[in-house]
Write an enzyme that holds these catalytic residues in place. Structure first.
Site, mmCIF file in Angstrom:
data_model
loop_
_atom_site.group_PDB
_atom_site.id
_atom_site.type_symbol
_atom_site.label_atom_id
_atom_site.label_comp_id
_atom_site.label_asym_id
_atom_site.label_seq_id
_atom_site.Cartn_x
_atom_site.Cartn_y
_atom_site.Cartn_z
ATOM 1 N N PHE A 234 0.816 -1.306 0.045
ATOM 2 C CA PHE A 234 -0.101 0.011 -0.147
ATOM 3 C C PHE A 234 0.954 1.328 -0.144
ATOM 4 C CE2 PHE A 234 -2.941 3.371 1.724
ATOM 5 C CZ PHE A 234 -4.167 2.948 1.140
ATOM 6 N N ILE A 235 0.848 1.962 -1.219
ATOM 7 C CA ILE A 235 1.721 3.038 -1.264
ATOM 8 C C ILE A 235 0.829 4.554 -1.690
ATOM 9 C CG2 ILE A 235 3.685 4.157 -2.769
ATOM 10 C CD1 ILE A 235 4.677 1.316 -2.653
ATOM 11 N N GLY A 244 -4.694 12.748 3.830
ATOM 12 C CA GLY A 244 -5.794 11.727 4.322
ATOM 13 C C GLY A 244 -6.040 11.087 3.174
ATOM 14 N N LEU A 245 -5.312 10.979 2.258
ATOM 15 C CA LEU A 245 -5.698 10.311 0.818
ATOM 16 C C LEU A 245 -5.665 8.801 0.907
ATOM 17 C CD1 LEU A 245 -4.276 12.714 -1.927
ATOM 18 C CD2 LEU A 245 -6.596 12.427 -1.356
ATOM 19 N N GLY A 246 -4.691 8.358 1.872
ATOM 20 C CA GLY A 246 -4.319 6.987 2.067
ATOM 21 C C GLY A 246 -5.560 6.263 2.806
ATOM 22 N N GLN A 247 -5.844 7.062 3.829
ATOM 23 C CA GLN A 247 -7.176 6.641 4.568
ATOM 24 C C GLN A 247 -8.400 6.569 3.511
ATOM 25 O OE1 GLN A 247 -9.485 8.483 8.367
ATOM 26 N NE2 GLN A 247 -7.435 8.179 8.726
ATOM 27 N N GLU A 269 -1.083 -7.764 5.257
ATOM 28 C CA GLU A 269 -0.070 -8.701 5.299
ATOM 29 C C GLU A 269 1.007 -7.599 6.090
ATOM 30 O OE1 GLU A 269 3.354 -11.127 2.652
ATOM 31 O OE2 GLU A 269 1.976 -9.780 1.777
#
Length: 413
Positions: A234-235, A244-247, A269
């Site tokens: 996840f990058i 907050g874009l990852g969330q 993982e």
């Protein structure tokens, strides 16, 4: 390089530090769009240049690795002022990096790279996948695509992206993208400027694996297949972090999987601390709006059947759901909810910690065992409060509900 000086290693034998460069500093990453070239540095380079993350034998070394914002086609250039010639420890930098880049990478000739990107776009380059979701944040629009890894363009896009796994995920490694059970999801920022060519920009990506789950003898002959989704990598590109874009990326994907009947659980993982934080906050926000989750049921004496039934409905793995319940209990304790005592919450959390570390604790005497558990509990409590921050959970006290009911009755009269 022909423009650089070549020197014998004998002249540098007494001053090796002058010929040693940090590979983390030498490697400079760029994403280019029509308006700018946005620079960022790698977090790790040891998968490429070795555990010491140093490169020996070059002076004033700069390694430029650039990507187009839309197609992510790579460009590599290597510059230095001098190079040692007769030392077996000196690596061929281009040859070393080439092992981790696609064959489509253009070396040194920037004009050729720009022309090749233009040619791809002129030939009708499109995102090689299916649009599965969209959202807006801070007056910007974003799209999530599930990439078709069976297509040549989809496979090529993954080849271009995958080096970032080595540079930003500790112990990250390449996946076999030809394995049909792997999925690649890419987050794009849409470009709605009237003066531009409306090309979206890659913000980040994640890979996820579909694990078939044996359903038991009763369901084995059924045509319905159940699977677990395992998020592997996840990058979010550093130039897009802190927004907050990852969330949001994670949450929108999770909502999609939640709606699929064939997916029974979403696991992660080996999550690192930063992803654990992202995931915890995103999951808490989802529980905040979920009709399947009852905050009132979360007490130190929570019903085990309710826990398992609710966990399955929310498709959360056991460890993650246990963490969320513990965080919610500490939230209730902090905000003075009735029936929640510090002792009960502490014992509730310590029980899971004990069960998780039972074998290691079994060899210790009682006092040492208690000290170890208390230390682990205190560290976890501090971490949970840090994760909670100023997050507001949708939990009502019983007297709040009674007050609401009274107001409602008065309005009906």
């Amino acid at each position: 390089m022909s423009s650089a000086k070549e020197q014998s290693s004998v002249t540098a034998a007494l001053q090796p530090e002058q010929w040693t460069t940090s590979s983390n500093e030498a490697l400079k990453l760029f994403v280019t769009n029509p308006e700018a070239a946005l620079n960022f540095q790698p977090t790790f380079t040891y998968p490429i240049f070795g555990d010491a993350e140093t490169i020996y034998g070059y002076k004033d070394l700069d390694i430029f690795l650039c990507f187009d914002h839309y197609t992510f086609k790579p460009f590599l250039n290597i510059k230095y002022s001098a190079k040692l010639t007769d030392d077996p420890e000196i690596i061929d930098i281009k040859k070393t990096i080439d092992e981790f880049l696609p064959k489509s990478t253009i070396f040194k000739d920037e004009v050729k790279w720009v022309d090749s990107i233009k040619e791809e776009k002129d030939n009708g380059y499109k995102i090689p996948g299916k649009l599965i979701d969209s959202f807006s944040e801070n007056d910007k629009e974003y799209d999530i695509y599930k990439i078709d890894l069976k297509s040549d363009n989809g496979y090529e896009l993954h080849q271009r992206l995958q080096i970032l796994v080595l540079l930003f995920i500790e112990a990250g490694s390449f996946i076999d993208a030809k394995d049909e059970l792997w999925n690649l999801y890419v987050l794009y920022e849409k470009d709605n400027k009237s003066t531009s060519n409306n090309e979206p920009s890659i913000v980040g990506f994640t890979t996820a694996y579909n694990y078939w789950k044996y359903p038991g003898a009763k369901k084995f002959d059924s045509t319905e297949q159940e699977s677990r989704i395992k998020i592997s990598q996840f990058i979010i590109l550093p130039i897009y972090q802190g927004q907050g874009l990852g969330q949001l990326f994670y949450s929108h994907l999770f909502d999609k999987w939640l709606a699929q009947d064939d997916i029974i659980e979403v696991v992660v993982e080996d999550p690192n601390e930063s992803f654990d934080d992202l995931r915890d906050r995103a999951d808490l926000k989802r529980l905040n709006t979920s009709e399947q989750f009852d905050f009132k049921a979360v007490t130190p004496k929570v019903d085990k059947e309710w826990v398992e039934k609710t966990r399955r409905a929310l498709k959360l793995e056991k460890r993650q759901f246990a963490r969320l319940l513990e965080i919610i209990l500490l939230y209730k304790l902090k905000h003075g909810y009735p029936g929640i005592t510090k002792r009960d919450v502490r014992l509730f959390i310590k029980k899971r910690l004990y069960d998780k570390n039972k074998e290691g604790l079994a060899t210790l005497d009682d006092n040492t065992k208690k000290d170890k558990l208390q230390t682990a509990y205190q560290a976890l409590e501090d971490d949970y409060y840090r994760i909670l921050g100023d997050l507001k959970l949708n939990i009502k006290r019983e007297n709040d509900e009674e007050e609401t009911d009274t107001v409602s009755k008065k309005q009906k009269v």
